[in-house]
Design a protein around this motif. Structure first.
Motif, PDB file in Angstrom:
ATOM      1  N   THR A 287       0.823  -1.215   0.000  1.00 33.19           N
ATOM      2  CA  THR A 287       0.000   0.000   0.000  1.00 33.19           C
ATOM      3  C   THR A 287       0.861   1.271   0.000  1.00 33.19           C
ATOM      4  O   THR A 287       0.613   2.178  -0.809  1.00 33.19           O
ATOM      5  CB  THR A 287      -0.989   0.012   1.169  1.00 33.19           C
ATOM      6  N   PRO A 288       1.881   1.393   0.879  1.00 34.08           N
ATOM      7  CA  PRO A 288       2.701   2.622   0.839  1.00 34.08           C
ATOM      8  C   PRO A 288       3.438   2.804  -0.486  1.00 34.08           C
ATOM      9  O   PRO A 288       3.602   3.943  -0.951  1.00 34.08           O
ATOM     10  CB  PRO A 288       3.689   2.424   1.994  1.00 34.08           C
ATOM     11  N   LEU A 289       3.875   1.697  -1.092  1.00 37.11           N
ATOM     12  CA  LEU A 289       4.595   1.805  -2.364  1.00 37.11           C
ATOM     13  C   LEU A 289       3.661   2.260  -3.478  1.00 37.11           C
ATOM     14  O   LEU A 289       4.016   3.141  -4.277  1.00 37.11           O
ATOM     15  CB  LEU A 289       5.218   0.453  -2.713  1.00 37.11           C
ATOM     16  N   TRP A 290       2.487   1.659  -3.557  1.00 38.48           N
ATOM     17  CA  TRP A 290       1.525   2.043  -4.596  1.00 38.48           C
ATOM     18  C   TRP A 290       1.024   3.456  -4.379  1.00 38.48           C
ATOM     19  O   TRP A 290       0.809   4.197  -5.341  1.00 38.48           O
ATOM     20  CB  TRP A 290       0.358   1.054  -4.600  1.00 38.48           C
ATOM     21  N   ARG A 291       0.860   3.837  -3.122  1.00 39.51           N
ATOM     22  CA  ARG A 291       0.397   5.189  -2.828  1.00 39.51           C
ATOM     23  C   ARG A 291       1.422   6.216  -3.293  1.00 39.51           C
ATOM     24  O   ARG A 291       1.086   7.204  -3.954  1.00 39.51           O
ATOM     25  CB  ARG A 291       0.133   5.342  -1.330  1.00 39.51           C
ATOM     26  N   LYS A 292       2.683   5.981  -2.929  1.00 35.97           N
ATOM     27  CA  LYS A 292       3.736   6.928  -3.319  1.00 35.97           C
ATOM     28  C   LYS A 292       3.851   7.015  -4.837  1.00 35.97           C
ATOM     29  O   LYS A 292       4.031   8.114  -5.398  1.00 35.97           O
ATOM     30  CB  LYS A 292       5.076   6.503  -2.717  1.00 35.97           C
ATOM     31  N   ALA A 293       3.756   5.871  -5.515  1.00 36.15           N
ATOM     32  CA  ALA A 293       3.863   5.877  -6.977  1.00 36.15           C
ATOM     33  C   ALA A 293       2.733   6.692  -7.602  1.00 36.15           C
ATOM     34  O   ALA A 293       2.963   7.437  -8.571  1.00 36.15           O
ATOM     35  CB  ALA A 293       3.839   4.440  -7.494  1.00 36.15           C
ATOM     36  N   THR A 294       1.529   6.577  -7.044  1.00 37.29           N
ATOM     37  CA  THR A 294       0.401   7.342  -7.571  1.00 37.29           C
ATOM     38  C   THR A 294       0.579   8.832  -7.305  1.00 37.29           C
ATOM     39  O   THR A 294       0.335   9.665  -8.188  1.00 37.29           O
ATOM     40  CB  THR A 294      -0.916   6.846  -6.949  1.00 37.29           C
TER      41      THR A 294
ATOM     42  N   ASP B 207       3.388  10.410  -6.927  1.00 37.47           N
ATOM     43  CA  ASP B 207       4.473  10.902  -7.791  1.00 37.47           C
ATOM     44  C   ASP B 207       3.970  11.151  -9.209  1.00 37.47           C
ATOM     45  O   ASP B 207       4.330  12.168  -9.841  1.00 37.47           O
ATOM     46  CB  ASP B 207       5.624   9.897  -7.807  1.00 37.47           C
ATOM     47  N   ARG B 208       3.149  10.244  -9.723  1.00 33.57           N
ATOM     48  CA  ARG B 208       2.652  10.399 -11.092  1.00 33.57           C
ATOM     49  C   ARG B 208       1.729  11.615 -11.206  1.00 33.57           C
ATOM     50  O   ARG B 208       1.859  12.423 -12.127  1.00 33.57           O
ATOM     51  CB  ARG B 208       1.916   9.134 -11.528  1.00 33.57           C
ATOM     52  N   LEU B 209       0.809  11.743 -10.269  1.00 33.15           N
ATOM     53  CA  LEU B 209      -0.137  12.856 -10.335  1.00 33.15           C
ATOM     54  C   LEU B 209       0.546  14.188 -10.043  1.00 33.15           C
ATOM     55  O   LEU B 209       0.223  15.216 -10.656  1.00 33.15           O
ATOM     56  CB  LEU B 209      -1.285  12.613  -9.361  1.00 33.15           C
ATOM     57  N   GLN B 210       1.499  14.167  -9.127  1.00 36.15           N
ATOM     58  CA  GLN B 210       2.213  15.405  -8.803  1.00 36.15           C
ATOM     59  C   GLN B 210       3.050  15.870  -9.991  1.00 36.15           C
ATOM     60  O   GLN B 210       3.181  17.081 -10.240  1.00 36.15           O
ATOM     61  CB  GLN B 210       3.102  15.176  -7.582  1.00 36.15           C
ATOM     62  N   GLY B 211       3.597  14.905 -10.711  1.00 38.40           N
ATOM     63  CA  GLY B 211       4.351  15.269 -11.905  1.00 38.40           C
ATOM     64  C   GLY B 211       3.471  15.884 -12.976  1.00 38.40           C
ATOM     65  O   GLY B 211       3.913  16.774 -13.718  1.00 38.40           O
ATOM     66  N   MET B 212       2.222  15.437 -13.058  1.00 40.06           N
ATOM     67  CA  MET B 212       1.284  15.973 -14.045  1.00 40.06           C
ATOM     68  C   MET B 212       0.700  17.311 -13.618  1.00 40.06           C
ATOM     69  O   MET B 212       0.483  18.193 -14.436  1.00 40.06           O
ATOM     70  CB  MET B 212       0.148  14.971 -14.259  1.00 40.06           C
TER      71      MET B 212
ATOM     72  N   VAL C  11      -4.276   2.271 -11.996  1.00 40.38           N
ATOM     73  CA  VAL C  11      -3.880   3.683 -11.939  1.00 40.38           C
ATOM     74  C   VAL C  11      -3.567   4.200 -13.345  1.00 40.38           C
ATOM     75  O   VAL C  11      -3.820   5.367 -13.656  1.00 40.38           O
ATOM     76  CB  VAL C  11      -2.668   3.875 -11.004  1.00 40.38           C
ATOM     77  N   ASP C  12      -3.053   3.334 -14.214  1.00 42.88           N
ATOM     78  CA  ASP C  12      -2.784   3.729 -15.602  1.00 42.88           C
ATOM     79  C   ASP C  12      -4.049   4.283 -16.264  1.00 42.88           C
ATOM     80  O   ASP C  12      -3.993   5.272 -17.009  1.00 42.88           O
ATOM     81  CB  ASP C  12      -2.280   2.531 -16.412  1.00 42.88           C
ATOM     82  N   VAL C  13      -5.181   3.642 -16.001  1.00 41.43           N
ATOM     83  CA  VAL C  13      -6.438   4.088 -16.596  1.00 41.43           C
ATOM     84  C   VAL C  13      -6.826   5.458 -16.059  1.00 41.43           C
ATOM     85  O   VAL C  13      -7.237   6.353 -16.810  1.00 41.43           O
ATOM     86  CB  VAL C  13      -7.563   3.061 -16.324  1.00 41.43           C
ATOM     87  N   LEU C  14      -6.686   5.646 -14.764  1.00 41.66           N
ATOM     88  CA  LEU C  14      -7.017   6.933 -14.155  1.00 41.66           C
ATOM     89  C   LEU C  14      -6.112   8.036 -14.685  1.00 41.66           C
ATOM     90  O   LEU C  14      -6.580   9.124 -15.050  1.00 41.66           O
ATOM     91  CB  LEU C  14      -6.906   6.842 -12.631  1.00 41.66           C
ATOM     92  N   VAL C  15      -4.814   7.753 -14.741  1.00 36.69           N
ATOM     93  CA  VAL C  15      -3.868   8.750 -15.237  1.00 36.69           C
ATOM     94  C   VAL C  15      -4.181   9.109 -16.688  1.00 36.69           C
ATOM     95  O   VAL C  15      -4.153  10.284 -17.086  1.00 36.69           O
ATOM     96  CB  VAL C  15      -2.431   8.230 -15.114  1.00 36.69           C
ATOM     97  N   GLY C  16      -4.530   8.096 -17.482  1.00 39.90           N
ATOM     98  CA  GLY C  16      -4.883   8.349 -18.867  1.00 39.90           C
ATOM     99  C   GLY C  16      -6.092   9.262 -18.989  1.00 39.90           C
ATOM    100  O   GLY C  16      -6.141  10.146 -19.872  1.00 39.90           O
TER     101      GLY C  16
END
Length: 372
Positions: free
Chosen positions: A283-290, A292-297, A359-364
């Motif tokens: 959970t902490p790893l997936w949370r951080k990855a999400t 990071d992706r959204l913050q970058g966008m 998360v790929d779908v959400l980011v897309g």
């Protein structure tokens, strides 16, 4: 921020005049549904062993469930207090989700004033129950002690979290002698394998002393439907300050409140150690990855919440942007929670932690925001 005292109008299945808005209702109306990012359930889904136990229990559903909630109640007690469950289980009672128990405890609480935790918003069922039961509502900014004080810790949706010393200080500063403190620790088990060491569940001496010296009753509330991803089964519990408090709840609780299927699920799921290990590790790893992706966008967005939580509370800083994000996610079959209905915070959205492929779908879907 002053407390909102009226339910916010909302669309969908909720009667805005009578009910408190809650997420998790859109998925069934989506023909292209992929994943529900609007609820804070465990990203690993329903544990398979417990699911099988629940399914098998349907064979016995022509019988009444046990009125004493056993053996599931003892199994949960063993989960909460591995070394002392035999001494503590008489303070524990199960309910049809935490919502039933929230209402029962507030109904038997001393009348007068009700106050929320120190955060600018929190899970609204406590406020709804207090309003329905005639309490005068105080805001989180009030300096007045309440006859009843309810704190969600970790706080859903804001992600704020008080460690035990801070939590005890808050109780001392905000609950009148003879009053009730209801501490919702539904998301506490996500903390780590050592979650019990950070929980009020293990603070029996403190709870007993507070009740003995000041008459303050501390109740620790859990909704188990988030950790074990079984919201449709409705499973909650409350740890009472004394066995007498537990019996007072049982006296007014509707018999057979927890059904056969839910009890079978609970009795099995507490033994699924692998499921919890995966939860604590990933959970902490997936949370951080999400994040990071959204913050970058969207570098202008603010991301809130502790690293172990099963959701991300995001301030987009723009109500129109938040509304558009909600619409885009829904259209892609990955609904997120708007901070508008229920919380009256229209610039915010809440995004659940989910596996990277989802998360790929959400980011897309949200990439379209960058193009507008």
């Amino acid at each position: 921020m002053p407390i909102d005292t009226k339910p916010v109008a909302s669309s969908g299945p909720w009667d805005a005049k009578l009910q408190q808005f809650h997420g998790g209702q859109e998925w069934a109306q989506l023909s292209n549904f992929v994943e529900d990012f609007s609820v804070t359930t465990n990203p690993f889904g329903m544990p398979q062993g417990a699911k099988q136990a629940a399914t098998h229990s349907i064979e016995h559903s022509h019988h009444y469930p046990p009125a004493d909630q056993e053996p599931a109640k003892t199994s949960l007690a063993r989960f909460l207090w591995p070394a002392s469950f035999e001494n503590d289980r008489d303070r524990l009672i199960l309910g049809n989700g935490a919502s039933e128990l929230i209402d029962l405890v507030i109904r038997m609480a001393p009348s007068g004033t009700w106050r929320p935790g120190p955060f600018y918003t929190q899970y609204k069922e406590y406020e709804r129950s207090a309003r329905n039961n005639g309490f005068a509502l105080l805001g989180p900014e009030s300096s007045e002690k309440g006859n009843v004080a309810c704190l969600v810790n970790p706080c859903n949706p804001t992600g704020d979290y008080l460690e035990l010393p801070e939590l005890k200080a808050w109780v001392a500063e905000n609950v009148q002698p003879g009053g009730y403190a209801i501490i919702d620790e539904s998301m506490q088990p996500w903390h780590s394998a050592q979650f019990r060491e950070h929980s009020l569940v293990g603070q029996r001496e403190y709870v007993e002393k507070l009740y003995r010296e000041q008459g303050i009753s501390v109740f620790v509330m859990h909704s188990w439907t988030k950790l074990w991803c079984c919201t449709g089964l409705r499973l909650g519990s409350v740890v009472c300050p004394t066995a007498e408090h537990m019996r007072a709840i049982k006296k007014i609780q509707v018999p057979w409140s927890v059904n056969t299927v839910a009890l079978a699920f609970l009795n099995a799921v507490v033994d699924d150690e692998e499921y919890l290990r995966d939860t604590w590790e990933l959970t902490p790893l997936w949370r951080k990855a999400t994040v990071d992706r959204l913050q970058g966008m969207f570098p202008g967005w603010e991301f809130h919440g502790r690293e172990f939580l099963s959701w991300i509370w995001i301030d987009t800083r723009d109500a129109d942007v938040a509304e558009r994000a909600v619409d885009l996610a829904r259209a892609a079959g990955v609904p997120v929670r708007s901070g508008g209905p229920g919380y009256n915070l229209p610039t915010f959205i809440r995004v659940a932690v989910r596996e990277p492929q989802k998360v790929d779908v959400l980011v897309g879907a949200l990439k379209k925001l960058q193009q507008e």
